[in-house]
Scaffold this active site. Sequence first.
Site, PDB file in Angstrom:
ATOM      1  N   ARG A  33      96.359  61.337  -0.932  1.00 34.46           N
ATOM      2  CA  ARG A  33      96.128  61.114  -2.359  1.00 34.46           C
ATOM      3  C   ARG A  33      95.700  59.679  -2.639  1.00 34.46           C
ATOM      4  O   ARG A  33      96.262  58.992  -3.498  1.00 34.46           O
ATOM      5  CB  ARG A  33      97.382  61.465  -3.159  1.00 34.46           C
ATOM      6  CG  ARG A  33      97.027  61.865  -4.577  1.00 34.46           C
ATOM      7  CD  ARG A  33      98.149  62.524  -5.312  1.00 34.46           C
ATOM      8  NE  ARG A  33      97.660  62.907  -6.631  1.00 34.46           N
ATOM      9  CZ  ARG A  33      98.328  63.655  -7.484  1.00 34.46           C
ATOM     10  NH1 ARG A  33      99.511  64.114  -7.164  1.00 34.46           N
ATOM     11  NH2 ARG A  33      97.833  63.946  -8.655  1.00 34.46           N
ATOM     12  N   CYS A  34      94.722  59.222  -1.890  1.00 32.77           N
ATOM     13  CA  CYS A  34      94.195  57.889  -2.169  1.00 32.77           C
ATOM     14  C   CYS A  34      92.832  57.731  -1.546  1.00 32.77           C
ATOM     15  O   CYS A  34      92.438  58.505  -0.700  1.00 32.77           O
ATOM     16  CB  CYS A  34      95.150  56.808  -1.690  1.00 32.77           C
ATOM     17  SG  CYS A  34      94.984  56.335   0.017  1.00 32.77           S
ATOM     18  N   GLN A  90      89.223  70.805   2.843  1.00 34.87           N
ATOM     19  CA  GLN A  90      88.781  70.134   1.618  1.00 34.87           C
ATOM     20  C   GLN A  90      87.293  69.787   1.693  1.00 34.87           C
ATOM     21  O   GLN A  90      86.734  69.295   0.722  1.00 34.87           O
ATOM     22  CB  GLN A  90      89.593  68.838   1.423  1.00 34.87           C
ATOM     23  CG  GLN A  90      91.074  69.069   1.237  1.00 34.87           C
ATOM     24  CD  GLN A  90      91.891  67.792   1.186  1.00 34.87           C
ATOM     25  OE1 GLN A  90      92.932  67.719   1.808  1.00 34.87           O
ATOM     26  NE2 GLN A  90      91.474  66.787   0.439  1.00 34.87           N
ATOM     27  N   GLU A 123      94.244  60.278  -8.183  1.00 35.00           N
ATOM     28  CA  GLU A 123      95.168  59.600  -7.280  1.00 35.00           C
ATOM     29  C   GLU A 123      95.845  58.386  -7.883  1.00 35.00           C
ATOM     30  O   GLU A 123      96.769  57.827  -7.275  1.00 35.00           O
ATOM     31  CB  GLU A 123      94.385  59.131  -6.053  1.00 35.00           C
ATOM     32  CG  GLU A 123      93.671  60.256  -5.407  1.00 35.00           C
ATOM     33  CD  GLU A 123      92.618  59.797  -4.437  1.00 35.00           C
ATOM     34  OE1 GLU A 123      92.168  60.629  -3.652  1.00 35.00           O
ATOM     35  OE2 GLU A 123      92.239  58.625  -4.467  1.00 35.00           O
TER      36      GLU A 123
END
Length: 797
Positions: free
Chosen positions: A371-372, A224, A742
């Site tokens: 996802r945060c 990523q 998110e």
Amino acid sequence: MTAQALDEIKIGGLGASRKRVEDNRFIRGKGNYTDDITLPGMLHMEILRSPLAHARIKSIDASRAWDIPGVHLVLTGDMMATRNLAWMPTLSYDTQAVLATDKVRFQGQEVACVIADDPYIAKDACEAIDVEYEPLPPIVNPMQAVAEGAPVIRDDKENQADNVIYNWEVGDAAATDRAFEQADMVSRLKLHYPRSHPSPIECCGSIADFNRATEKLTVYMTTQAPHIIRAAVALVAELPEHMIRIISPDIGGGFGNKVPVYPGYVCSILASILLERPVKWIEDKTGNLISTGFARDIYLDGEMALRQDGKILGVRMHCDADHGAFFSDAQPSKFKIGLLHSAFAAYDIPAAHLTARGTYSNKAPGGVAYRCSFRVTEAMFFQERMVQAAADDLGMDQAAFRRMNFVRDEDFPHRTPLGFLTDSGQYGKCLDVALKAVGYEEFRKQQEEARAKGRLFGLGISTMTEPLGAGNSREYDILGIKMFDSAELKVHMTGKAIVRTGARGQGQGHETTWAQIVSHELGIPAEDIVVEEGDTDTAPFGMGTYASRSTPVAGAAVAMVSRKIRAKARKLAAHLLEVSEEDIEWELGRFYVRSAPDRGVTIQECAMAAYSNMPDGMEPGLENTAYYDPPNLTWPFAVYIVTVEVDPATGVWDVLTTVAVDDCGVRINPMIVEGQIMGGLTEAYAMANMQFITFDAEGNCIGSNYMDYLLPTAWETPGFELHSEVVTPCPHHPIGAKGIGECAAVGGPAAFVNAVIDALSGTGVRNIDMPLLPDRVWEALTYRRDVSGAPPVRSDD
Ligand code: CDP
């Protein structure tokens, strides 16, 4: 010549629900993922993993593996050590074993690698490596880690006499003590946010291709953050940075799992350098689920000082975070436990104090921001569970308690009790919209009536405000590298364009939305703009995509570079129209003469002029780069309300309604935003309902496959009702957007859990730790007690 501004929605600009351009290839099975790439002469790598969680390595004998036909190389820790690569630095100033030398410290740890003609030979050869282990007592939670006499897991580190990684605190302890002295009532809550896994469908992998003739190393990989990997390879492998090219092709989901640097990447690179052939490593599902990028695993404990009328006076919070054997997750250097201190940012609380302790355990490295934004999920979960408990203790209505304590619209900018500066939001309005949508008063009545008939209905509210878009660079860096981002825009002579950013999407739709931003700024139809990310040789430097930072930072850079292009195009327009620049006006897609609006030139005509008819002295071409260092984080806000019915006989709970009101500022693509919210709510539901990874007393990982670690399908997932009417533009983002990717995964879990706890009201049950499996709900209901900790480990006997 156009005579009027373009219709922005028609050209696919801001606010257009443009279909995702990347889906053209994805739904046709034409995506190009790392495993789709085959290079001439490519070899395959497999990893031998430790079966034990904690053991000393007495010997490794790889001679049988070397003898297998088709094997080209066997890498062990000792061989890595001769090149100073047995250990690598992590993103959190720790070290991590690449291949184990002295001990194994978690089940699934990388012990050796085999590189062979095909993956099957490599796998067989891994099994022919004889490793003699001397088992050591394992540690599987923070309580064991700090117990007297606990074995020191990281005895490789000088000055590491115990298993504590850090003690960290933030806030004002004295002011918080005073708030508690003045309180009429103190409400307490203790909970565990279980270990979970981002579990992208595509596992991690890499293809390293070192070319001795050119001295260039090209690595195709599932990352990523390609530029960070390039820097890490340059520093760790001591290769010149300009001779390293990281290409992140299509990524089959990341969710934070593809941020860290994994031993597999390092080994494939070394193997390619040694063998001078491309080496491919593709992790299998079990490898992914037991060794890479775990999240959460945090024990939270806190109390809230309350005035009788419902005003929150102060909060104390303590967190014990289990990081596994190596502290390797990424977070801003200043903040040891990520942005956990964003807790209670939406509430006007005069004083707060947070202490955090990180410990090692014999588990795979954990703590990735699944996802945060760096531990915000845990913060918001604790916040909203604590708020519900406090309102219940006071006997106050859940919604009224929240509304009373919210930061009010007129109070921005607001300094949160743990140090952030929030800048915008309409918290009360979001709550009102959500309450109306769910039919709050009516539901409460139905709940009462149902209870009289022995049916258990519950309603859970959760709110969240998430700090998205790190940096600014003053406060946010990873290993000293400042957090900002970039975009490069090239407008070709025919007015078509290419935009590249330092971000790297993994399915979020960047190829669609970045074009929409350019379209909004320049009036070039979105379909005339191609977006490219993920190649360090072509994309400008960026910190990558995680923590929903793409829109707040890279997206802002796209707007800013478009404005630079527009400024140059204005000069070209003045030249073409033979007037001075001051006499020129802009409307979407076109410059015109203020005094004669019919006289104008399109952005495409300006582009042509940049290559064929520029004024004397002007540099030819129409391209530029912008680096964007945001002045602040963006602060989206959301309210999620869930209603459930719990079956008292079985503990099974069904979701009746899920209402989501998300305020993420200006929506670039409303359809994509809705997709992001639905995805997040699905993950939230999974966390609350079914997902966990746990470890038995020996440190065996339970959850290493999709029979044990459950992902909800469309069949289990409830329907969601989404509302988009509250829009508070971000005051500092060039197009007013805030992150969204998110939010629902962050704020959602507490809404589901709060709903089940609400259904159990009157039983004295304050908490059931996630996941709320039917047997746990049944136990709580039947025995009228809290159910804490991870679910018991299944026994196969
Ligand atoms: O960093 P990441 O892409 O994961 O998250 P994000 O910046 O929140 O964006 C997720 C997706 O939603 C991207 O395609 C964004 O461009 C889009 N988005 C949007 O259309 N409007 C917003 N206000 C925020 C995001």
